[in-house]
Design a protein around this motif. Structure first.
Motif, mmCIF file in Angstrom:
data_model
loop_
_atom_site.group_PDB
_atom_site.id
_atom_site.type_symbol
_atom_site.label_atom_id
_atom_site.label_comp_id
_atom_site.label_asym_id
_atom_site.label_seq_id
_atom_site.Cartn_x
_atom_site.Cartn_y
_atom_site.Cartn_z
ATOM 1 N N ASN A 174 10.556 9.956 -2.752
ATOM 2 C CA ASN A 174 9.544 8.916 -2.697
ATOM 3 C C ASN A 174 10.182 7.532 -2.509
ATOM 4 N N LEU A 201 1.275 10.208 -1.949
ATOM 5 C CA LEU A 201 2.267 10.626 -2.940
ATOM 6 C C LEU A 201 3.179 11.703 -2.344
ATOM 7 N N ARG A 255 -8.286 0.794 -1.513
ATOM 8 C CA ARG A 255 -8.957 -0.374 -0.938
ATOM 9 C C ARG A 255 -10.456 -0.122 -0.980
ATOM 10 N N SER A 279 0.942 5.020 2.528
ATOM 11 C CA SER A 279 1.627 6.297 2.315
ATOM 12 C C SER A 279 1.034 7.035 1.127
ATOM 13 N N ARG A 324 0.794 -1.232 0.000
ATOM 14 C CA ARG A 324 0.000 0.000 0.000
ATOM 15 C C ARG A 324 0.830 1.289 0.000
ATOM 16 N N THR A 325 1.917 1.268 -0.741
ATOM 17 C CA THR A 325 2.679 2.508 -0.867
ATOM 18 C C THR A 325 2.353 3.176 -2.199
ATOM 19 N N ALA A 326 2.354 4.489 -2.173
ATOM 20 C CA ALA A 326 2.119 5.262 -3.390
ATOM 21 C C ALA A 326 3.465 5.642 -3.987
ATOM 22 N N SER A 327 3.550 5.682 -5.304
ATOM 23 C CA SER A 327 4.818 6.038 -5.931
ATOM 24 C C SER A 327 4.633 7.009 -7.071
ATOM 25 N N LYS A 362 -1.115 4.601 -7.137
ATOM 26 C CA LYS A 362 -1.682 4.740 -5.790
ATOM 27 C C LYS A 362 -2.468 3.510 -5.383
#
Ligand SMILES: Nc1ncnc2c1ncn2[C@@H]1O[C@H](COP(=O)(O)OP(=O)(O)O)[C@@H](O)[C@H]1O
Ligand SMILES: [Mg+2]
Lengths: 401, 201
Positions: free
Chosen positions: B116, B138, A125, B136, A87-90, A122
């Motif tokens: 990031n 952005l 859920r 987390s 669940r990490t956004a990049s 992103k």
């Protein structure tokens, strides 16, 4: 129990909202697609269809690596996994990732251009299921704009370099020309001096007068050239200093003696009033300090009223020694005070002024004093007189070594 | 005041260094240059002290990247550099000469991506220690004085986890600072889980 009719209408409402939702996504200016936890694509908007030439039914229901086989193992694939698993956004920026997805837009003449992209990934859920939303922004125009800006910045920098070249040329020119003038002028002055001294035979009084005028004008030119050369050295940072322990009182007395003939021209007498202990030493460059004394003493004479005294005081305060040159002359007009240390600045800038000078002396003196870690300043009252002072560092043998 | 003992510190450092290692290899591949990341220092500090730690004073200009966290922990994660260092990093990593005082939008975006990668590595280490999920957001580019960024007013005694990160680049080494601004409950929770894990070994 809800009636069938009611349930039906709720169903259609849901379908309609789904339909509306899809329309909204299709109108988006960004590429959007959604991946479920099995890595299958479940949503693919119109922008994606256009840019990738992959139809909706060729994407939905297929896994990410089936749709983009070339991207397997690439960073974009691993951040999608990270979004689904942890669940990490990049963010994938366009500068650090060149053309992440194979996406193109059609140019006017049927050509295809690769789209410059920045991509965000992103986690989402919903009802306990994990998804990953991939969003693509077309930054092609931004990239072009920044490229134009970079070109402009580079041109500006080059223009600046060109300007620096010009100013370097100007300063080299000044110093070459000045040196070239100094040599012949020195020899002219020497010859005129010989002629006027009479060793070449007695002269008619009228001729003698003319020779004297020529001599003093040559001397003025030489002073000017020396000052210009000094300014040039100061501005280019080439003025060298030999800092040493200078025995102050003998040097000052020597300066006063050397300037007395000049003072006599204005009927001004120099008198050393306050003295410090013999043998006191300051940290300075002897020749440069002499230059400052000469300028202050000659100024005091030039701008004094006839038949007056110029008082010289030496005062020690702490680690500093102050030398004051006090005249009872014309003073310095208030509006000129702030410009007095600028080069070529003179209170009386007219061609008709009575006294000679270039307006360079004080600006050189100030530069010299600063370079020797000292200071220069003045106090004045118009019509009453002026006191110029310089502060010098006491020579402290321990500190210097 | 929360104290951290040597065993706890060693344990966190080790976990962080492992994930920094993988972040470094991602970065190295992206910029085609050897990038080494290591964690030389971890501390729990009060916000106002953390704000002073970057440079000489809390008035010094800094810039960097921030992400917010939710889930098992809530708060913000920041990666900050003294302002001129941010420029050097972008300059080295993008191979561009940034002569202008300001980073362009694209360069800010690149900085966000670098931040990031590093912040995700830190956050995932912390999630591993907790054995719980942290979501987390952005990254966002920020700049300002230490005081502004840490929103410190006199008397703000909240604790932050302060991690010094060493960027070893081919040409030079640059220190960056990661801070996890956590609320007190999150921090307590973290320390309890940490001790449990240390016990388990
Ligand atoms: N003691 C003084 N009393 C009144 N005016 C002064 C005095 N010293 C300098 N000035 C003013 O400052 C100007 C600049 O002095 P300076 O830089 O030494 O140049 P110059 O002596 O060649 O004119 C002088 O032209 C004069 O107007
Ligand atoms: Mg003068």
């Amino acid at each position: 129990m809800p009636s069938d009719g009611k349930r039906n209408s709720r169903c259609t409402a849901m379908q309609e909202s789904d339909h509306l939702f899809e329309k909204v996504l299709d109108l988006s200016e960004n590429g959007l697609f959604l991946i479920d936890s099995e890595r299958k694509i479940v949503l693919w908007n119109e922008w994606m269809v256009k840019a990738s030439s992959i139809e909706r039914d060729e994407a939905i229901g297929f896994t990410f690596s089936e749709v983009f086989p070339a991207l397997a193992g690439k960073r974009v694939a691993s951040v999608i996994n990270a979004a689904l698993d942890s669940r990490t956004a990049s963010l994938l920026s366009r500068s650090l990732n060149k053309a992440i997805f194979p996406l193109f837009f059609a140019g006017g003449n049927g050509e295809k251009h690769r789209i410059e992209q920045s991509v965000t990934v992103k986690p989402i859920r919903s009802n306990g299921d994990d998804y990953c939303l991939v969003q693509i922004t077309d930054v092609t125009s931004m990239v072009q704009r920044e490229e134009v800006l970079k070109v402009l910045a580079k041109e500006a920098e080059e223009a600046l370099h060109a300007a620096e070249d010009v100013s370097r040329f100007k300063s080299e020119f000044t110093s070459t020309v000045s040196h070239e003038l100094r040599t012949p002028l020195t020899s002219i002055r020497g010859s005129l001096g010989l002629v006027s001294s009479g060793v070449m035979g007695a002269l008619q009084p009228e001729v003698n007068k003319l020779i004297d005028i020529a001599y003093s004008n040559t001397e003025r030119l030489l002073f000017l050239i020396n000052d210009i050369l000094d300014i040039d050295k100061i501005e280019s940072g080439n003025m060298s200093f030999v800092m040493e322990a200078v025995d102050l009182m003998p040097l000052l007395k020597q300066a006063i003696e050397a300037n007395q003939p000049y003072g006599d021209q204005y009927q001004v007498h120099y008198c050393l009033k306050e003295e410090v202990a013999q043998g006191i030493k300051v940290h300075a460059d002897r020749d440069r300090l002499m230059q400052v004394f000469n300028n202050l003493l000659s100024n005091a004479a030039k701008f004094s009223s006839e038949n007056s005294d110029v008082e010289i005081n030496v005062i020690q305060k702490g680690g500093m020694v102050r030398v004051e040159v006090k005249d009872s002359g014309i003073g310095i007009p208030l509006k000129f005070q702030s410009r007095i240390f600028e080069k070529f600045s003179q209170a009386d800038g007219s061609d008709t002024r009575k006294v000679g000078g270039t307006g360079l002396g004080l600006s050189i003196s100030k530069a010299i004093m600063e370079m020797m870690k000292g200071a220069i300043g003045f106090a004045t009252e118009e019509g009453k007189g002026t006191t110029f002072y310089i502060d010098l560092c006491l020579y402290d043998a321990e500190k210097v070594t | 005041m929360l104290e951290i003992n040597d065993i706890q510190r060693d344990y966190i450092t080790e976990v962080l260094n492992i994930s920094m290692g993988s972040a470094a290899s991602v970065l190295s591949e992206m910029v085609n240059e050897e990038v080494a990341l290591s964690v030389p220092e971890i501390d729990f500090l009060q916000r106002n002290i953390a704000a002073n730690k970057f440079d000489q004073t809390s008035e010094s200009k800094m810039s960097g990247v921030t992400q917010s966290m939710s889930g098992a922990l809530s708060g913000d994660a920041l990666l900050m550099f003294p302002e001129e260092k941010t420029l050097s990093i972008v300059r080295i990593l993008l191979g561009e000469s940034v002569s202008v005082e300001n980073l362009t939008e694209m360069e800010q975006e690149a900085m966000c991506e670098i931040g990031n990668i590093i912040l995700n590595a830190v956050v995932s280490s912390v999630a591993n220690i907790l054995e719980q999920e942290i979501v987390s957001s952005l990254p966002r580019f920020i700049k300002g004085t230490g005081k502004e960024i840490y929103a410190v007013d006199a008397g703000n005694e909240d604790l932050v986890m302060f991690i010094k990160v060493d960027f070893g680049l081919e040409s030079q080494s640059i220190n960056g600072y990661v801070t996890m601004m956590l609320n007190v409950d999150s921090l307590q929770n973290f320390m309890t889980q940490l001790d449990e894990q240390i016990h388990a070994i």
